[in-house]
Design a protein around this motif. Structure first.
Motif, PDB file in Angstrom:
ATOM      1  N   SER A 267      47.757   9.576  14.767  1.00 33.99           N
ATOM      2  CA  SER A 267      46.813  10.150  15.090  1.00 33.99           C
ATOM      3  C   SER A 267      45.321   8.471  15.252  1.00 33.99           C
ATOM      4  CB  SER A 267      45.778  10.253  14.171  1.00 33.99           C
ATOM      5  OG  SER A 267      46.523   9.623  12.697  1.00 33.99           O
ATOM      6  N   HIS A 268      46.348   7.005  15.119  1.00 27.94           N
ATOM      7  CA  HIS A 268      45.590   5.916  15.186  1.00 27.94           C
ATOM      8  C   HIS A 268      45.814   5.253  16.584  1.00 27.94           C
ATOM      9  CE1 HIS A 268      43.447   2.810  13.616  1.00 27.94           C
ATOM     10  NE2 HIS A 268      44.260   1.317  13.913  1.00 27.94           N
ATOM     11  N   VAL A 269      44.678   5.055  17.244  1.00 20.93           N
ATOM     12  CA  VAL A 269      44.538   4.866  18.936  1.00 20.93           C
ATOM     13  C   VAL A 269      44.886   3.389  18.681  1.00 20.93           C
ATOM     14  CG1 VAL A 269      42.792   4.144  20.737  1.00 20.93           C
ATOM     15  CG2 VAL A 269      42.071   6.187  19.289  1.00 20.93           C
ATOM     16  N   ASP A 270      44.359   2.644  17.911  1.00 21.49           N
ATOM     17  CA  ASP A 270      46.039   1.122  18.315  1.00 21.49           C
ATOM     18  C   ASP A 270      46.987   1.634  17.669  1.00 21.49           C
ATOM     19  OD1 ASP A 270      42.852   0.034  18.126  1.00 21.49           O
ATOM     20  OD2 ASP A 270      42.178  -0.475  16.897  1.00 21.49           O
TER      21      ASP A 270
ATOM     22  N   ASP B   1      37.484  15.024  19.758  1.00 21.95           N
ATOM     23  CA  ASP B   1      36.384  14.537  20.691  1.00 21.95           C
ATOM     24  C   ASP B   1      37.293  13.612  22.192  1.00 21.95           C
ATOM     25  OD1 ASP B   1      36.301  11.738  18.940  1.00 21.95           O
ATOM     26  OD2 ASP B   1      33.913  12.530  19.350  1.00 21.95           O
TER      27      ASP B   1
ATOM     28  N   SER C  68      34.279  14.981  15.967  1.00 18.80           N
ATOM     29  CA  SER C  68      34.506  13.619  16.110  1.00 18.80           C
ATOM     30  C   SER C  68      34.701  12.440  14.978  1.00 18.80           C
ATOM     31  CB  SER C  68      32.848  13.578  15.943  1.00 18.80           C
ATOM     32  OG  SER C  68      32.073  13.941  14.927  1.00 18.80           O
TER      33      SER C  68
ATOM     34  N   LEU D  69      38.220   2.526  10.752  1.00 19.77           N
ATOM     35  CA  LEU D  69      37.437   1.841  10.279  1.00 19.77           C
ATOM     36  C   LEU D  69      37.063   1.593   9.298  1.00 19.77           C
ATOM     37  CD1 LEU D  69      35.294  -0.590  11.444  1.00 19.77           C
ATOM     38  CD2 LEU D  69      34.230   1.685  11.649  1.00 19.77           C
TER      39      LEU D  69
ATOM     40  N   LEU E  60      38.763   0.392   5.680  1.00 22.41           N
ATOM     41  CA  LEU E  60      39.383  -0.586   6.087  1.00 22.41           C
ATOM     42  C   LEU E  60      38.476  -1.288   6.053  1.00 22.41           C
ATOM     43  CD1 LEU E  60      41.563  -2.822   6.994  1.00 22.41           C
ATOM     44  CD2 LEU E  60      40.297  -2.063   9.170  1.00 22.41           C
TER      45      LEU E  60
ATOM     46  N   PRO F  53      36.902  -7.136  10.490  1.00 23.29           N
ATOM     47  CA  PRO F  53      37.168  -7.116  11.993  1.00 23.29           C
ATOM     48  C   PRO F  53      35.893  -6.337  12.959  1.00 23.29           C
ATOM     49  CG  PRO F  53      39.228  -6.454  10.761  1.00 23.29           C
ATOM     50  CD  PRO F  53      38.329  -6.619   9.687  1.00 23.29           C
TER      51      PRO F  53
ATOM     52  N   TYR G 102      35.391  -5.184  16.153  1.00 21.02           N
ATOM     53  CA  TYR G 102      35.749  -5.380  18.098  1.00 21.02           C
ATOM     54  C   TYR G 102      34.745  -4.947  18.842  1.00 21.02           C
ATOM     55  CZ  TYR G 102      40.358  -3.401  15.966  1.00 21.02           C
ATOM     56  OH  TYR G 102      41.692  -2.266  15.776  1.00 21.02           O
TER      57      TYR G 102
ATOM     58  N   ASN H  99      30.017  -0.127  20.345  1.00 25.51           N
ATOM     59  CA  ASN H  99      30.548   1.323  20.292  1.00 25.51           C
ATOM     60  C   ASN H  99      29.864   1.736  19.344  1.00 25.51           C
ATOM     61  OD1 ASN H  99      32.475  -1.344  20.945  1.00 25.51           O
ATOM     62  ND2 ASN H  99      33.677   0.464  22.367  1.00 25.51           N
TER      63      ASN H  99
ATOM     64  N   ASN I  74      28.996   0.915  15.529  1.00 24.90           N
ATOM     65  CA  ASN I  74      30.387   0.432  14.817  1.00 24.90           C
ATOM     66  C   ASN I  74      29.155  -0.807  14.188  1.00 24.90           C
ATOM     67  OD1 ASN I  74      32.608   1.840  15.544  1.00 24.90           O
ATOM     68  ND2 ASN I  74      33.069   0.510  17.080  1.00 24.90           N
TER      69      ASN I  74
ATOM     70  N   ARG J  80      39.111  -3.624  22.071  1.00 27.25           N
ATOM     71  CA  ARG J  80      40.332  -3.027  22.059  1.00 27.25           C
ATOM     72  C   ARG J  80      40.419  -2.334  23.375  1.00 27.25           C
ATOM     73  NH1 ARG J  80      39.412   2.934  18.326  1.00 27.25           N
ATOM     74  NH2 ARG J  80      41.065   2.246  17.662  1.00 27.25           N
TER      75      ARG J  80
ATOM     76  N   HIS K  64      38.324   0.571  25.256  1.00 27.75           N
ATOM     77  CA  HIS K  64      37.830   1.316  24.204  1.00 27.75           C
ATOM     78  C   HIS K  64      36.481   1.988  24.715  1.00 27.75           C
ATOM     79  CE1 HIS K  64      35.531  -0.500  19.870  1.00 27.75           C
ATOM     80  NE2 HIS K  64      35.806   0.893  20.215  1.00 27.75           N
TER      81      HIS K  64
ATOM     82  N   TYR L  63      30.476   7.870  22.322  1.00 30.72           N
ATOM     83  CA  TYR L  63      31.163   9.282  21.506  1.00 30.72           C
ATOM     84  C   TYR L  63      30.055  10.165  21.563  1.00 30.72           C
ATOM     85  CZ  TYR L  63      36.016   7.883  21.160  1.00 30.72           C
ATOM     86  OH  TYR L  63      36.891   7.462  21.907  1.00 30.72           O
TER      87      TYR L  63
ATOM     88  N   TYR M 139      45.619  -7.665  13.653  1.00 27.58           N
ATOM     89  CA  TYR M 139      44.988  -9.059  13.373  1.00 27.58           C
ATOM     90  C   TYR M 139      45.459 -10.496  13.216  1.00 27.58           C
ATOM     91  CZ  TYR M 139      42.435  -4.361  12.099  1.00 27.58           C
ATOM     92  OH  TYR M 139      42.024  -3.017  12.659  1.00 27.58           O
TER      93      TYR M 139
END
Ligand code: NAD
Ligand code: DAU
Length: 358
Positions: A89-92, A132, A184, A196, A199, A211, A213, A218, A255, A288, A291, A295, A348
């Protein structure tokens, strides 16, 4: 729906969903939770449920890509409903190492659909949980609707888009009873602290850099996880077969504003030793790749057909989330053991070993 197979139930949303079904609804059937226990899966998220609900809750350690093992589960238990959360599930992580995303999100979904086809005679519903992010990025205005064309940007969102297409195709071709939901950004208890909100909460509490991005502009639409779980359950009960439902919080935030709000709430709820605000820990880092800018979900179809509405505002949900992380430091300590630090150091590098000043 008497026996629901929940996949990925040891992850963030799956665990909240199982707790919600058993603790907050009048569902009286059984739940079989199938999870491969990747880095993101944690049986502790469901601690105590097997003792409190011995006849109604069962955990099976299995990989949804293992067709034989999954077939055995369908033979052992009278599964009549599937609620499919299991995914990378983690985009990064999908940007660094996409293989597992293609395998689990696409092949895993395909396997489950094939089993659904084999056991179609007893299948009441296959509900597919999606995102989404399949729609790509919006500019400054507009909302995603169920009719927005798919335009995914990351290996993660492309793999989820592929799985959505497979689910719809199985409905059209084989008449499998399916519903889909595209939601979402979620936040709340049990979220793995690579995402996010957790963390930032944990880094801020430890005086570490936060951190952000790129320039932090965004926009994401945030939804408290329990509101998502309730929406899924309403769709499973009232949704029309073959239909997709968008789920969003009507809670769009940049963000940088999310991070500032976390800092301010933490300064109030867990005052720092010195006088300095935790906002001083904010640190802008490399963006990212790919990026998505913004949304925003239009959930009016879901609201009109089921009467669903989010119960939490972003502020009330965020307060609950911070309270939960403050009260669960042992859980935090355990999930950050092992590979977590390796991932953080890789992701990071500029922050390795750095301490903030709050
Ligand atoms: P998560 O990463 O916290 O949990 C995923 C779970 O799936 C883990 O328990 C993991 O062990 C399990 N899993 C992974 N690969 C598996 C495999 N091959 N076989 C069996 N289990 C496997 O994810 P999450 O945030 O809880 O997301 C759950 C679902 O909701 C995903 O499908 C995701 O795409 C979707 N979704 C998430 C969000 C969000 O904001 N987190 C928003 C919309 C949709
Ligand atoms: O939109 C739904 C999606 O939300 C789900 O499908 C995904 O499974 C889920 O992980 C989430 O994806 P995001 O990429 O939006 O979530 P993430 O928490 O990783 O990032 C949220 C935003 O914050 C995003 O714009 C990137 C930014 N970000 C993230 C991290 C981890 C930062 O600025 N700094 C960070 O350290």
């Amino acid at each position: 729906m008497q026996c629901i197979l929940v996949t990925g139930g040891c992850g963030f949303i799956g665990a909240n969903f199982i707790r919600f079904l058993l603790e907050d609804t009048d569902f009286s059937g059984r739940i079989i939770n199938v999870d491969a226990l990747t880095y993101a899966g944690n049986p502790e998220n469901l601690e105590g449920l097997d003792r409190r609900f011995p006849d109604r809750y069962r955990f099976v350690h299995a990989d949804v890509c293992d067709r034989e093992k999954m077939a055995e589960i369908f033979t052992t238990y009278p599964v009549d409903t599937v609620c499919h959360f299991a995914a990378e599930s983690h985009v990064d992580r999908s940007i660094v190492a996409p293989d597992a995303f293609i395998r689990t999100n696409i092949m895993g979904t395909f396997n489950l659909l094939e089993l659904a086809r084999t056991h179609q005679d007893r299948l009441a519903l296959f509900h597919h949980v999606s995102t989404d992010e399949v729609f790509g990025s919006l500019d400054e205005t507009g909302h995603f609707t169920e009719k927005t064309p798919y335009d995914p940007s990351s290996p993660y969102s492309a793999s989820k888009a592929a799985s959505d297409h497979l689910v719809r195709a199985y409905h059209r071709t084989y008449k499998i009873p399916v519903t889909l939901s595209n939601c979402s950004n979620n936040y709340g208890p049990y979220q793995f602290p690579e995402k996010l909100i957790p963390l930032m909460i944990l880094n801020a509490l430890e005086g570490r850099p936060l951190p952000v991005y790129g320039d932090g502009r965004n926009v994401r639409d945030w939804l408290y996880v329990k509101d998502h779980c309730r929406a899924i359950w309403m769709i499973m009960q009232q949704g029309r077969w073959g239909e997709t439902y968008n789920i969003g919080g009507r809670s769009e935030m940049k963000n940088i504003d999310v991070v500032r709000m976390i800092c301010d709430l933490l300064d109030e709820m867990a005052p720092p030793d010195g006088k300095m605000s935790r906002r001083n820990l904010i640190s802008f880092v490399k963006d990212r790749p790919g990026h998505d800018l913004r949304y925003a979900m239009d959930s009016s179809k879901l609201e009109t057909e089921t009467g669903w509405k989010p119960a939490e505002s972003f502020e009330s949900g965020l307060r609950k989330t911070i309270e939960w992380y403050l009260a669960h430091s042992s859980w935090v300590g355990r999930v950050r053991d092992g590979e977590y630090q390796t991932w953080m150091d890789r992701q990071y590098p500029e922050m390795r070993g750095r301490k903030g000043s709050a």
